[in-house]
Design a protein around this motif. Structure first.
Motif, PDB file in Angstrom:
ATOM      1  N   PRO A 128      -3.370 -10.695   3.386  1.00  0.00           N
ATOM      2  CA  PRO A 128      -3.143  -9.729   4.460  1.00  0.00           C
ATOM      3  C   PRO A 128      -4.106  -9.972   5.614  1.00  0.00           C
ATOM      4  N   ARG A 178      -4.216  -1.685   5.255  1.00  0.00           N
ATOM      5  CA  ARG A 178      -3.216  -2.507   4.576  1.00  0.00           C
ATOM      6  C   ARG A 178      -1.847  -1.923   4.878  1.00  0.00           C
ATOM      7  N   ALA A 179      -0.899  -2.810   5.108  1.00  0.00           N
ATOM      8  CA  ALA A 179       0.438  -2.335   5.435  1.00  0.00           C
ATOM      9  C   ALA A 179       1.412  -2.461   4.270  1.00  0.00           C
ATOM     10  N   ASP A 180       0.919  -2.909   3.098  1.00  0.00           N
ATOM     11  CA  ASP A 180       1.840  -3.156   1.987  1.00  0.00           C
ATOM     12  C   ASP A 180       1.973  -1.979   1.039  1.00  0.00           C
ATOM     13  N   GLY A 181       1.254  -0.881   1.295  1.00  0.00           N
ATOM     14  CA  GLY A 181       1.384   0.298   0.448  1.00  0.00           C
ATOM     15  C   GLY A 181       0.720   0.178  -0.902  1.00  0.00           C
ATOM     16  N   GLN A 182      -0.121  -0.828  -1.107  1.00  0.00           N
ATOM     17  CA  GLN A 182      -0.794  -1.046  -2.386  1.00  0.00           C
ATOM     18  C   GLN A 182      -2.188  -0.431  -2.340  1.00  0.00           C
ATOM     19  N   ARG A 213       1.438   2.791  -5.680  1.00  0.00           N
ATOM     20  CA  ARG A 213       2.114   3.003  -4.394  1.00  0.00           C
ATOM     21  C   ARG A 213       2.096   4.508  -4.119  1.00  0.00           C
ATOM     22  N   ASP A 272       6.938   3.964   6.168  1.00  0.00           N
ATOM     23  CA  ASP A 272       6.621   2.543   6.190  1.00  0.00           C
ATOM     24  C   ASP A 272       5.293   2.374   6.922  1.00  0.00           C
ATOM     25  N   ALA A 294       3.534  -0.307   7.765  1.00  0.00           N
ATOM     26  CA  ALA A 294       3.533  -1.326   8.817  1.00  0.00           C
ATOM     27  C   ALA A 294       4.174  -0.786  10.092  1.00  0.00           C
ATOM     28  N   HIS A 344       7.137  -3.955  12.102  1.00  0.00           N
ATOM     29  CA  HIS A 344       5.813  -4.536  11.883  1.00  0.00           C
ATOM     30  C   HIS A 344       5.194  -5.044  13.176  1.00  0.00           C
TER      31      HIS A 344
END
Length: 374
Positions: A34, A116-120, A139, A168, A170, A262
């Protein structure tokens, strides 16, 4: 895999039986890690004091970078959160009433900031069955108070759970990218992103030249700012370079396309695009609300939804305020000229307009001035 590497002995044996010669190869990741302005924010950075996180404009930031805020320690609920993120603690994206209350009470509860944009989200706690420590990636869901605070996608009008379920990160970071000086470098139409063909830059350059560096959506001429004109694949397949699948779009129109949430566009770039739109007559002097939402910085969509709901007249977009000598002193994101009132993102634009007798608010000030209950 005694040394951590995969065992390909069976593969090599099959290759030899076919009479072929084994060739050494290596497996490397195809996706980079990332990309974040500060690497330590990719995994999360613990903080001791909420004052380290700025919430003055309503959004959460750390040293100029937009961030998320969450509590890593989930206690005995960690197992449930790992299995179903809805069962976990919410992450925060705005200076909502929950964060404000925690600031007042001095409760930090091992807050972690992340970009972080992945939700993790890395969370930890104790297993409710065994009592032993447990950690992992979950998540988590976004805080609905944050959504309401920003009127994100009309959250003040209700249906916040649906908005939260479809949230979302991102796209959210992209929407408010105008407020932050540090932006991820992999976004914004760069030609070296994954999936593009090796000759994409040359193809994109020819496409833009063929249309005279004019956006094929809004019509703005970017021959004086060519880097703000992007090549766009209409069907979303980056390797499909057929002419009928290509379109030249300004950065502002490009990020409005499907699956482009994004894309980051800076405040200065939005100002440049809208300044050229105004100079070229692309912006309407008396826009309707659809025009306003199409042309203004998306960061203001939440507050503008509120104004539309209470029956306000549509504002003008990218309105220039001039000094007596005719020079432009300030450009407001949106303005109601008859009332000498507007909203600006940039501090210098606000201060210059106020000095000339205008009532200019920040996004969050404008949201709070609306007659909508918190």
């Amino acid at each position: 895999m005694s040394d951590g590497r995969p065992d390909f002995s069976a593969l090599w044996a099959a290759v030899r039986r076919m009479g072929a010669t084994p060739v050494e190869f290596a497996i490397t990741p195809t996706l980079p890690p990332p990309n974040v302005p500060m690497p330590e924010l990719g995994q999360g950075k613990p903080i001791d004091d909420l004052d380290e996180v700025d919430g003055d404009n309503g959004l959460l930031s750390y040293q100029g970078v937009q961030v998320l805020l969450y509590i890593q320690d989930h206690g005995r609920s960690v197992s449930r959160a790992l299995e179903n993120g809805f069962e976990g603690r919410r992450f925060h994206v705005a200076e909502c009433k929950t964060i404000s209350e925690m600031r007042t009470k001095g409760r930090f509860e091992r807050f972690v900031i992340a970009h972080r944009a992945d939700g993790q989200f890395h969370i930890s706690g104790s297993d409710e069955r065994t009592g032993g420590p447990r950690e992992g990636i979950a998540r988590l869901w976004v805080c609905q108070n944050c959504l309401k605070r920003l009127n994100y996608q009309g959250a003040r009008d209700g249906n916040r759970q649906k908005i939260a379920a479809e949230f979302d990160i991102a796209k959210f970071f992209s929407l408010y990218s105008s407020f932050f000086r540090e932006l991820p470098t992999r976004y914004g139409g760069a030609a070296n992103q994954e999936g593009y063909t090796d000759d994409w830059k040359a193809i994109s350059d020819r496409l833009k030249a063929s249309v005279g560096y004019r956006c094929q959506s809004c019509g703005v001429d970017l021959s004086r700012a060519k880097r703000l004109l992007h090549g766009h694949h209409i069907n979303g397949v980056k390797s499909d370079n057929r002419h009928r699948n290509l379109q030249a779009l300004c950065a502002a129109c490009h990020r409005e396309q499907a699956s482009h949430g994004h894309m980051y566009v800076s405040h200065d770039d939005m100002k440049t695009i809208n300044r050229l739109r105004r100079e070229q007559g692309v912006l309407k002097d008396r826009p309707d609300w659809d025009d306003v939402f199409e042309q203004c910085d998306p960061a203001l969509h939440g507050v503008l939804r509120g104004y539309r709901t209470v029956g306000s007249t549509p504002p003008e977009v990218a309105y220039p305020i001039r000094k007596r000598n005719g020079q432009i002193a300030s450009t407001l994101e949106v303005a109601w000229p008859a009332e000498k009132r507007g909203i600006a993102i940039g501090r210098k634009d606000r201060e210059a307009a106020i000095a000339l007798g205008w009532n200019v608010q920040t996004m969050i000030e404008a949201l709070f001035s609306l007659p909508i209950s918190e």
